[in-house]
Structure formats: structure tokens, C-alpha cells
Design an enzyme around this catalytic site. Sequence first.
Site, PDB file in Angstrom:
ATOM      1  N   LEU A  73      47.561  61.040  44.248  1.00 60.88           N
ATOM      2  CA  LEU A  73      46.610  60.214  45.004  1.00 60.88           C
ATOM      3  C   LEU A  73      45.908  59.168  44.135  1.00 60.88           C
ATOM      4  O   LEU A  73      44.857  58.679  44.529  1.00 60.88           O
ATOM      5  CB  LEU A  73      45.586  61.088  45.752  1.00 60.88           C
ATOM      6  CG  LEU A  73      46.170  62.014  46.830  1.00 60.88           C
ATOM      7  CD1 LEU A  73      45.056  62.776  47.545  1.00 60.88           C
ATOM      8  CD2 LEU A  73      46.996  61.229  47.863  1.00 60.88           C
ATOM      9  N   GLY A 120      48.323  56.656  46.127  1.00 59.53           N
ATOM     10  CA  GLY A 120      48.660  57.043  47.494  1.00 59.53           C
ATOM     11  C   GLY A 120      47.408  57.362  48.303  1.00 59.53           C
ATOM     12  O   GLY A 120      46.288  57.380  47.778  1.00 59.53           O
ATOM     13  N   TYR A 166      58.517  46.676  34.319  1.00 60.30           N
ATOM     14  CA  TYR A 166      58.775  47.536  35.481  1.00 60.30           C
ATOM     15  C   TYR A 166      60.274  47.799  35.631  1.00 60.30           C
ATOM     16  O   TYR A 166      60.713  48.951  35.759  1.00 60.30           O
ATOM     17  CB  TYR A 166      58.213  46.857  36.737  1.00 60.30           C
ATOM     18  CG  TYR A 166      58.595  47.553  38.003  1.00 60.30           C
ATOM     19  CD1 TYR A 166      58.079  48.803  38.310  1.00 60.30           C
ATOM     20  CD2 TYR A 166      59.496  46.966  38.889  1.00 60.30           C
ATOM     21  CE1 TYR A 166      58.451  49.458  39.463  1.00 60.30           C
ATOM     22  CE2 TYR A 166      59.874  47.615  40.050  1.00 60.30           C
ATOM     23  CZ  TYR A 166      59.352  48.856  40.336  1.00 60.30           C
ATOM     24  OH  TYR A 166      59.722  49.505  41.474  1.00 60.30           O
TER      25      TYR A 166
HETATM   26  N1  UFG Z   1      54.094  35.691  45.056  1.00 60.83           N
HETATM   27  C1  UFG Z   1      53.295  34.560  45.120  1.00 60.83           C
HETATM   28  N2  UFG Z   1      51.953  34.746  45.285  1.00 60.83           N
HETATM   29  C2  UFG Z   1      51.383  35.973  45.391  1.00 60.83           C
HETATM   30  C3  UFG Z   1      52.207  37.121  45.313  1.00 60.83           C
HETATM   31  C4  UFG Z   1      53.586  36.937  45.154  1.00 60.83           C
HETATM   32  O1  UFG Z   1      53.770  33.437  45.031  1.00 60.83           O
HETATM   33  O2  UFG Z   1      50.152  36.050  45.512  1.00 60.83           O
HETATM   34  C5  UFG Z   1      55.548  35.533  44.911  1.00 60.83           C
HETATM   35  C6  UFG Z   1      56.097  36.161  43.651  1.00 60.83           C
HETATM   36  O3  UFG Z   1      56.090  35.244  42.584  1.00 60.83           O
HETATM   37  C7  UFG Z   1      57.513  36.549  44.086  1.00 60.83           C
HETATM   38  C8  UFG Z   1      57.378  36.814  45.572  1.00 60.83           C
HETATM   39  O4  UFG Z   1      56.174  36.211  45.974  1.00 60.83           O
HETATM   40  O5  UFG Z   1      58.364  35.453  43.912  1.00 60.83           O
HETATM   41  C9  UFG Z   1      57.325  38.283  45.896  1.00 60.83           C
HETATM   42  O6  UFG Z   1      56.340  38.879  45.063  1.00 60.83           O
HETATM   43  P1  UFG Z   1      55.845  40.371  45.267  1.00 60.83           P
HETATM   44  O7  UFG Z   1      54.768  40.603  44.258  1.00 60.83           O
HETATM   45  O8  UFG Z   1      55.535  40.615  46.690  1.00 60.83           O
HETATM   46  O9  UFG Z   1      57.136  41.228  44.938  1.00 60.83           O
HETATM   47  P2  UFG Z   1      58.025  41.260  43.614  1.00 60.83           P
HETATM   48  O10 UFG Z   1      59.301  40.545  43.934  1.00 60.83           O
HETATM   49  O11 UFG Z   1      57.305  40.813  42.416  1.00 60.83           O
HETATM   50  O12 UFG Z   1      58.215  42.814  43.397  1.00 60.83           O
HETATM   51  C10 UFG Z   1      58.520  43.666  44.469  1.00 60.83           C
HETATM   52  C11 UFG Z   1      58.032  45.067  44.165  1.00 60.83           C
HETATM   53  C12 UFG Z   1      58.792  45.674  43.044  1.00 60.83           C
HETATM   54  C13 UFG Z   1      60.260  45.495  43.260  1.00 60.83           C
HETATM   55  C14 UFG Z   1      60.585  44.065  43.496  1.00 60.83           C
HETATM   56  C15 UFG Z   1      62.010  43.773  43.744  1.00 60.83           C
HETATM   57  O13 UFG Z   1      56.672  45.053  43.824  1.00 60.83           O
HETATM   58  O14 UFG Z   1      58.480  47.031  42.988  1.00 60.83           O
HETATM   59  O15 UFG Z   1      59.882  43.640  44.639  1.00 60.83           O
HETATM   60  O16 UFG Z   1      62.121  42.352  43.827  1.00 60.83           O
HETATM   61  F1  UFG Z   1      60.938  45.908  42.179  1.00 60.83           F
END
Ligand code: UFG
Length: 327
Positions: free
Chosen positions: A34, A37, A144
Site C-alpha cells: 500500500l 496501491g 525503469y
Molecule cells: N507526456 C507529456 N506530458 C506529461 C506527461 C507525459 O508530454 O505531462 C508525454 C511523455 O513524454 C510520453 C507520453 O506523454 O511521450 C506518455 O507518457 P506517460 O508518462 O504517460 O507514459 P510513459 O510512456 O512514460 O510510460 C508508461 C508507463 C511505463 C511504461 C511505459 C511504456 O509509465 O510504466 O508507459 O511506454 F513502461
Amino acid sequence: MNLVTGGAGYIGSHFIKAFLDVFQDDNIIAVDNLTEGHASALSFSNRIHFEQEDIGNTEAMVRIFRKYDIKTIIHFAASCYVGDSQINPAKYFHNNCIQTLNMFKAMEICGIRQILFSSTCATYGNPQYLPLNEVHPQQPINVYGSTKLMTEQALRAYSIAQGWSYVALRYFNASGADESGIIGESHDPETHLIPLILKTALGKRKALQIFGNDYETPDGTCIRDYIHVNDLASAHIAALSYLRNHPRGESFNLGTTNGSSVLEVINMCKKVTGLDIPVEYVPKRPGDPPVLVANADKARELLGWKTSYDMQSIVQTAWHWEQNRRY
Ligand code: UFG
């Protein structure tokens, strides 16, 4: 009996709900410390037996495994933010590798040799070709991804040395929420794109920051393969029966093969919410590959799995959750 680690988390709780919906006579064990979670994510069924524990506590895990006569582990528990992993590498190696290896030790002690593992497309690094299939070289460019690759390698070694059966499921971008509205995505702090856009739509944030607009993509923003969390859940159910019939190790990509840029996701959120979403451009986030899109043919062929949600339904379910969050 099946045991889910990280059961009170976003993907873990959706898996548990899907599992209990399909297997109406079954119970399930959920372990979660938790720290990230939510106990409320498991309050929807009395067939969930919850144990608040660290998976890295070998003795405690041995006790839990024996108490419930566990045969299979579905291992979701992890720290999962790409950006955070770059700033706090030790936390990620500890939580994702060391704690997992401590749990593997408990599995060894109890003779448990079946495990489904939550891996990630972040193990691939910068794509050498697209869409990414499972034989694409795994050269992560963020901490990661490295921690998840190390765990995949440990599983491969356990499989060869000790005859473990494992399935590593490499998720692309998990998103959306269960239609029931009783469970959904809730991280603190939230860093994922879709919830942040929707919070901006609700006026809880001033503007959505777009990380970089000069990537080599059609509109300059990053492209990701967003997959509904319930499609991930159904893949786990298919993978569980695969695991029981194939006593070796296997990896599967879980994605839709449809990439969406950050700007395209924002536009879909505008369409679904009917609200304005202010944005501001900021520098690239370290560790972000420009494009990650799945070739998921292997999962379709060998698991008999397919996705049911498109980008619009992902945003609709996430929006429903965001407006009526329970936790
Ligand atoms: N992004 C923005 N602004 C934000 C947040 C994200 O532009 O405020 C962009 C990021 O640069 C990225 C895309 O949106 O290009 C998605 O970002 P997320 O943070 O939503 O997701 P990630 O792709 O970084 O990571 C997620 C999960 C990981 C997993 C990965 C696989 O958090 O656990 O997807 O791609 F491994």
C-alpha cells in the site's frame, strides 16, 4: 491458488476484477504494501484475500504462500514511472529487482514455479524498426526499463536452471478504467499523460505540459501505443492458461499497433470532454524514446487474445473515472 502482487495497484486491481468476473467460483490472494496501491481498489469483492506485506520480505512471503497453498504468482508490484526512475535509480533497482529477487527466494523455498510478470516496452529502448516485435533488441534507455529487463533475465535464468515457467508481458501504455467506475487509475503524484490531461480539463491543473515538440514524428510530439487496462487484464487471463500448458519461458508484447502522438491524445480528450485543455511546451523528458508502437501478433496468435477498446473508449472510461473517483 493464484497470488497477485501489487494487487491494490492500477493494473493489478483491474486484473483481479476481470479474473473474478471470469472465474465465478474462484478466490484470489492479493499482496500489496500500500505504498502506492489503494485498499479501496480491492473492496469490490469478498473473494479477494488481502495481505498487506512487502514482496521483498522473504519470510513473510513464505508464510503467505504456505497459508494459501499458492501455485502461481501474477507479479505486478513495481515502481513504474520512467521520469522518476531517472532521478531515483536506487529506488527502482531496490523495488523492482532486489525485492523481486527476495520474493523469488520465497518461491524457491515453497516450490512455486509459475509466474506471470509485468514487463514493459521500455525494455526495448530506441526502436531500430517499428512496430516493435518481441525479438527487437532490448537496450533500455531509462532505469525503469533496465530494472524490468533485469527481472526478465532473472526469470529466463530460473527457467533454465530450475524449470520455472514464466510469461513476461511487455505492456505498452496502460490507460483507461473499468466501465463500472469502481476502480481506475490513481497515482500520487500522477505523471501519466491521460489522467494529467483530464485533470487539466477539470481545471485541477493550469496547463498540460508537453514534453518536447521536435521529435522526429509527424507533429513533433512523442508517439505511444495506448492500450486499455481491461485489454491488459484479459491478456493476463489468456496468459495464465498458456503458462499452465507451456512449461518454459515466453514474452509477449501487449499493445494495439496504433500509435497516438501527445497532441492526438489531447485532441481526443478535447472531443470526449467537450472542454478546453490549455497546453504549454516544455523541454523533452530524459529517457523518452520518440515512438513506441507494438507488433502484438504473437499474443494474438499464441494467446488467442485481441483488444476491444480504441482510443476514444480509453479516454471515455478514463474521463468517467476522473469525474467520479473513489480513491
Ligand atoms: N507526456 C507529456 N506530458 C506529461 C506527461 C507525459 O508530454 O505531462 C508525454 C511523455 O513524454 C510520453 C507520453 O506523454 O511521450 C506518455 O507518457 P506517460 O508518462 O504517460 O507514459 P510513459 O510512456 O512514460 O510510460 C508508461 C508507463 C511505463 C511504461 C511505459 C511504456 O509509465 O510504466 O508507459 O511506454 F513502461
